[in-house]
Design a protein around this motif. Structure first.
Motif, short mmCIF file in Angstrom:
data_model
loop_
_atom_site.label_atom_id
_atom_site.label_comp_id
_atom_site.label_asym_id
_atom_site.label_seq_id
_atom_site.Cartn_x
_atom_site.Cartn_y
_atom_site.Cartn_z
N ASP A 34 6.14 -9.28 -0.20
CA ASP A 34 5.18 -8.50 -0.99
C ASP A 34 4.17 -7.92 -0.01
O ASP A 34 3.83 -8.55 1.00
N MET A 35 3.66 -6.74 -0.32
CA MET A 35 2.71 -6.09 0.57
C MET A 35 1.49 -5.61 -0.21
O MET A 35 1.58 -5.35 -1.42
N SER A 36 0.39 -5.48 0.50
CA SER A 36 -0.86 -5.09 -0.14
C SER A 36 -1.66 -4.15 0.75
O SER A 36 -1.39 -4.02 1.95
N TRP A 37 -2.65 -3.54 0.14
CA TRP A 37 -3.68 -2.81 0.85
C TRP A 37 -5.03 -3.45 0.53
O TRP A 37 -5.32 -3.79 -0.62
N TRP A 48 -9.70 -6.25 -2.19
CA TRP A 48 -8.29 -6.02 -2.47
C TRP A 48 -8.15 -4.70 -3.23
O TRP A 48 -8.92 -4.44 -4.18
N VAL A 49 -7.17 -3.88 -2.84
CA VAL A 49 -6.97 -2.57 -3.46
C VAL A 49 -5.71 -2.51 -4.31
O VAL A 49 -5.75 -2.10 -5.46
N SER A 50 -4.58 -2.95 -3.73
CA SER A 50 -3.31 -2.79 -4.43
C SER A 50 -2.26 -3.69 -3.81
O SER A 50 -2.35 -4.03 -2.63
N SER A 51 -1.26 -4.04 -4.61
CA SER A 51 -0.12 -4.83 -4.13
C SER A 51 1.17 -4.29 -4.72
O SER A 51 1.16 -3.68 -5.80
N ILE A 52 2.26 -4.57 -4.01
CA ILE A 52 3.58 -4.14 -4.47
C ILE A 52 4.59 -5.24 -4.21
O ILE A 52 4.56 -5.91 -3.17
N ASN A 53 5.45 -5.45 -5.18
CA ASN A 53 6.49 -6.47 -5.08
C ASN A 53 7.56 -6.04 -4.08
O ASN A 53 7.64 -4.86 -3.70
N THR A 54 8.40 -6.98 -3.67
CA THR A 54 9.43 -6.70 -2.67
C THR A 54 10.32 -5.52 -3.03
O THR A 54 10.70 -4.73 -2.16
N GLY A 55 10.65 -5.39 -4.30
CA GLY A 55 11.57 -4.35 -4.72
C GLY A 55 10.89 -3.05 -5.12
O GLY A 55 11.58 -2.10 -5.50
N SER A 72 3.51 2.43 -2.82
CA SER A 72 4.97 2.49 -2.84
C SER A 72 5.50 1.94 -1.52
O SER A 72 4.73 1.66 -0.60
N ARG A 73 6.81 1.78 -1.45
CA ARG A 73 7.40 1.25 -0.22
C ARG A 73 8.79 1.84 -0.01
O ARG A 73 9.47 2.20 -0.98
N ASP A 74 9.18 1.89 1.26
CA ASP A 74 10.53 2.30 1.64
C ASP A 74 11.08 1.17 2.49
O ASP A 74 10.76 1.05 3.68
N VAL A 80 5.18 0.71 3.96
CA VAL A 80 4.49 0.74 2.68
C VAL A 80 3.46 1.87 2.73
O VAL A 80 2.88 2.14 3.78
N TYR A 81 3.27 2.52 1.59
CA TYR A 81 2.39 3.69 1.52
C TYR A 81 1.27 3.46 0.50
O TYR A 81 1.39 2.66 -0.42
N LEU A 82 0.20 4.22 0.69
CA LEU A 82 -0.85 4.27 -0.32
C LEU A 82 -1.25 5.73 -0.48
O LEU A 82 -1.89 6.31 0.41
N GLN A 83 -0.85 6.33 -1.59
CA GLN A 83 -1.25 7.69 -1.92
C GLN A 83 -2.59 7.63 -2.64
O GLN A 83 -2.69 6.98 -3.68
N MET A 84 -3.58 8.30 -2.08
CA MET A 84 -4.92 8.25 -2.63
C MET A 84 -5.35 9.64 -3.07
O MET A 84 -5.43 10.56 -2.25
#
Length: 122
Positions: A34-37, A48-55, A72-74, A80-84
């Protein structure tokens, strides 16, 4: 594990930026993380700003950015990306990519990257 952020800069209020974070390192499998910003404004503690699950789903956002930011993530690119969008002056700060999910990541500094600066000012 090395996390390298990029994409920061200076924009006017209402503008947009896209942050990227690429992960690498022996023994680290991006697809299982899992990844976060996380961000830190001058003179303030980390937020803490945002998190995304592995998938890629589900995703989670703090109330302060919900509706404006998209994580999002690739997994093929270990990125991992953060579109702001619709950036506000209060979004100014150092933005860090972090391993893990949820607000708990703000307490594990060793899991963050080096950060990229975002400045929102007219």
């Amino acid at each position: 594990v090395q996390l390298v952020e990029s994409g920061g800069g200076m924009v006017q209020p209402g503008g947009s930026l896209r942050l990227s974070c690429t992960a690498s390192g022996p023994g680290f499998t991006f697809t299982t993380a899992d990844m976060s910003w996380v961000r830190q404004a001058p003179g303030k503690g980390p937020e803490w700003v945002s998190s995304i699950n592995t998938g890629g789903v589900p995703t989670f956002y703090s109330d302060s950015v919900k509706g404006r930011f998209t994580i999002s993530r690739d997994n093929a690119k270990n990125t991992v990306y953060l579109q702001m969008n619709n950036l506000k002056p209060e979004d100014t700060g150092l933005y860090y990519c972090a391993r893990g999910a949820g607000a708990v990541v703000i307490h594990i500094r060793a899991y963050w990257g080096q950060g990229t600066q975002v400045t929102v000012s007219s």
